[in-house]
Design a protein around this motif. Structure first.
Motif, short mmCIF file in Angstrom:
data_model
loop_
_atom_site.label_atom_id
_atom_site.label_comp_id
_atom_site.label_asym_id
_atom_site.label_seq_id
_atom_site.Cartn_x
_atom_site.Cartn_y
_atom_site.Cartn_z
N VAL A 34 0.83 -1.19 0.00
CA VAL A 34 0.00 0.00 0.00
C VAL A 34 0.87 1.25 0.00
CG1 VAL A 34 -1.93 1.11 1.19
CG2 VAL A 34 -1.65 -1.35 1.33
N GLU A 35 0.37 2.34 -0.57
CA GLU A 35 1.11 3.60 -0.62
C GLU A 35 1.01 4.38 0.70
OE1 GLU A 35 3.01 5.06 -3.00
OE2 GLU A 35 2.93 3.17 -4.09
N GLU A 36 0.51 3.78 1.72
CA GLU A 36 0.35 4.41 3.03
C GLU A 36 1.55 4.05 3.90
OE1 GLU A 36 -3.32 2.94 4.52
OE2 GLU A 36 -4.46 3.70 2.83
N PRO A 37 1.68 4.70 5.06
CA PRO A 37 2.78 4.33 5.98
C PRO A 37 2.68 2.85 6.38
CG PRO A 37 1.77 6.37 6.68
CD PRO A 37 0.91 5.84 5.56
N ILE A 38 3.81 2.25 6.58
CA ILE A 38 3.87 0.83 6.93
C ILE A 38 3.28 0.63 8.32
CG2 ILE A 38 5.42 -1.12 7.38
CD1 ILE A 38 7.31 0.18 5.31
N GLY A 39 2.32 -0.26 8.42
CA GLY A 39 1.64 -0.50 9.68
C GLY A 39 1.84 -1.90 10.21
N GLU A 40 2.60 -2.71 9.49
CA GLU A 40 2.80 -4.10 9.91
C GLU A 40 4.29 -4.42 9.89
OE1 GLU A 40 0.60 -8.15 8.80
OE2 GLU A 40 1.55 -7.18 7.09
N ILE A 41 4.80 -4.85 11.04
CA ILE A 41 6.21 -5.21 11.17
C ILE A 41 6.30 -6.73 11.25
CG2 ILE A 41 8.28 -4.99 12.59
CD1 ILE A 41 7.40 -2.36 11.31
N VAL A 42 7.13 -7.32 10.41
CA VAL A 42 7.32 -8.77 10.39
C VAL A 42 8.64 -9.07 11.10
CG1 VAL A 42 7.49 -10.80 8.93
CG2 VAL A 42 6.06 -8.87 8.22
N LEU A 43 8.55 -9.55 12.34
CA LEU A 43 9.74 -9.84 13.12
C LEU A 43 10.33 -11.21 12.83
CD1 LEU A 43 8.60 -8.34 16.53
CD2 LEU A 43 10.22 -7.35 14.91
N ASP A 44 9.49 -12.18 12.47
CA ASP A 44 9.96 -13.54 12.23
C ASP A 44 10.19 -13.74 10.74
OD1 ASP A 44 10.50 -16.23 12.11
OD2 ASP A 44 8.57 -16.88 12.92
N PRO A 45 11.45 -13.86 10.31
CA PRO A 45 11.71 -14.01 8.88
C PRO A 45 11.24 -15.35 8.32
CG PRO A 45 13.73 -14.32 10.11
CD PRO A 45 12.67 -13.88 11.10
N PHE A 46 10.95 -16.30 9.18
CA PHE A 46 10.55 -17.62 8.73
C PHE A 46 9.05 -17.85 8.91
CE2 PHE A 46 14.94 -17.88 10.21
CZ PHE A 46 15.55 -18.15 8.99
N ALA A 47 8.31 -16.80 9.21
CA ALA A 47 6.87 -16.94 9.40
C ALA A 47 6.23 -17.39 8.10
CB ALA A 47 6.27 -15.61 9.85
N SER A 48 5.36 -18.38 8.21
CA SER A 48 4.68 -18.91 7.03
C SER A 48 3.33 -19.45 7.44
CB SER A 48 5.52 -20.02 6.40
OG SER A 48 4.76 -20.70 5.43
N PRO A 49 2.30 -19.16 6.66
CA PRO A 49 0.99 -19.74 6.98
C PRO A 49 0.98 -21.24 6.74
CG PRO A 49 0.88 -18.53 4.91
CD PRO A 49 2.24 -18.29 5.50
N TYR A 50 2.00 -21.77 6.08
CA TYR A 50 2.06 -23.19 5.77
C TYR A 50 2.88 -23.99 6.77
CZ TYR A 50 0.53 -20.99 1.52
OH TYR A 50 -0.15 -20.23 0.63
N ARG A 51 3.49 -23.31 7.74
CA ARG A 51 4.29 -24.00 8.75
C ARG A 51 3.37 -24.84 9.61
NH1 ARG A 51 7.73 -20.33 12.44
NH2 ARG A 51 8.96 -20.20 10.56
N PRO A 52 3.70 -26.11 9.83
CA PRO A 52 2.86 -26.94 10.69
C PRO A 52 2.85 -26.40 12.12
CG PRO A 52 4.77 -28.18 9.91
CD PRO A 52 4.84 -26.82 9.31
#
Length: 169
Positions: A34-52
């Protein structure tokens, strides 16, 4: 960055170094479309919705979450942390999600600088001595108490010369 995202960056403990901060910022910018200010910080580089999901302990669920309402909430599949979760993200929470009360206790505070090898040796000797005493010096039972094989326990006993007869070998 939104004020909440900035606060989240300030509240995070940053156990790594400046490179970790740089990577988190770059990853957040990359994932924000989005062209708006960043509102979401991703701290876990390995985060995945597919991780068991992590395996749940054998204890019944009501005992695990009793007194810990935050643990009953499902984990975010994207590994993102909101401003409301910043207390958990920076390590100020006393428990980890999904941990049972019988988990390994949190380590005692550390006084730095320290000799890590000597501290590990001292702690291992204490645990080994405690397990041996609890098992009445039955080495197989002591190994079971420590989740070691008999041969692993024997290796530690010889390494630290915990029994008088082992020092004569």
């Amino acid at each position: 960055f939104t004020p909440e995202a900035r606060q989240q960056l300030l509240n995070h403990r940053w156990p790594g170094n400046v490179r970790e901060l740089k990577n988190v910022v770059e990853r957040s910018v990359y994932r924000w479309d989005v062209e708006e200010p960043i509102g979401e910080i991703v701290l876990d580089p390995f985060a995945s919705p597919y991780r068991p999901a992590a395996r749940a302990p054998a204890a019944p669920a009501p005992q695990q979450t009793e007194g810990h309402p935050a643990e009953a909430q499902p984990a975010d599949p994207h590994g993102t942390v909101t401003a409301n979760d910043s207390a958990t993200a920076n390590g100020s929470s006393g428990s980890t999600t999904g941990a049972s009360p019988s988990s390994v206790p949190e380590p005692a505070p550390v006084s730095l600088p320290m000799d890590l090898k000597e501290a590990v040796k001292t702690q291992e000797i204490a645990w080994l001595s405690e397990a041996l005493a609890a098992a009445n010096y039955n080495q197989r039972r002591a190994a079971e108490l420590l989740s070691l094989t008999y041969h692993q326990l024997r290796g530690y006993i010889k390494k630290y010369q915990l029994l008088d007869r082992d020092s004569d070998d």
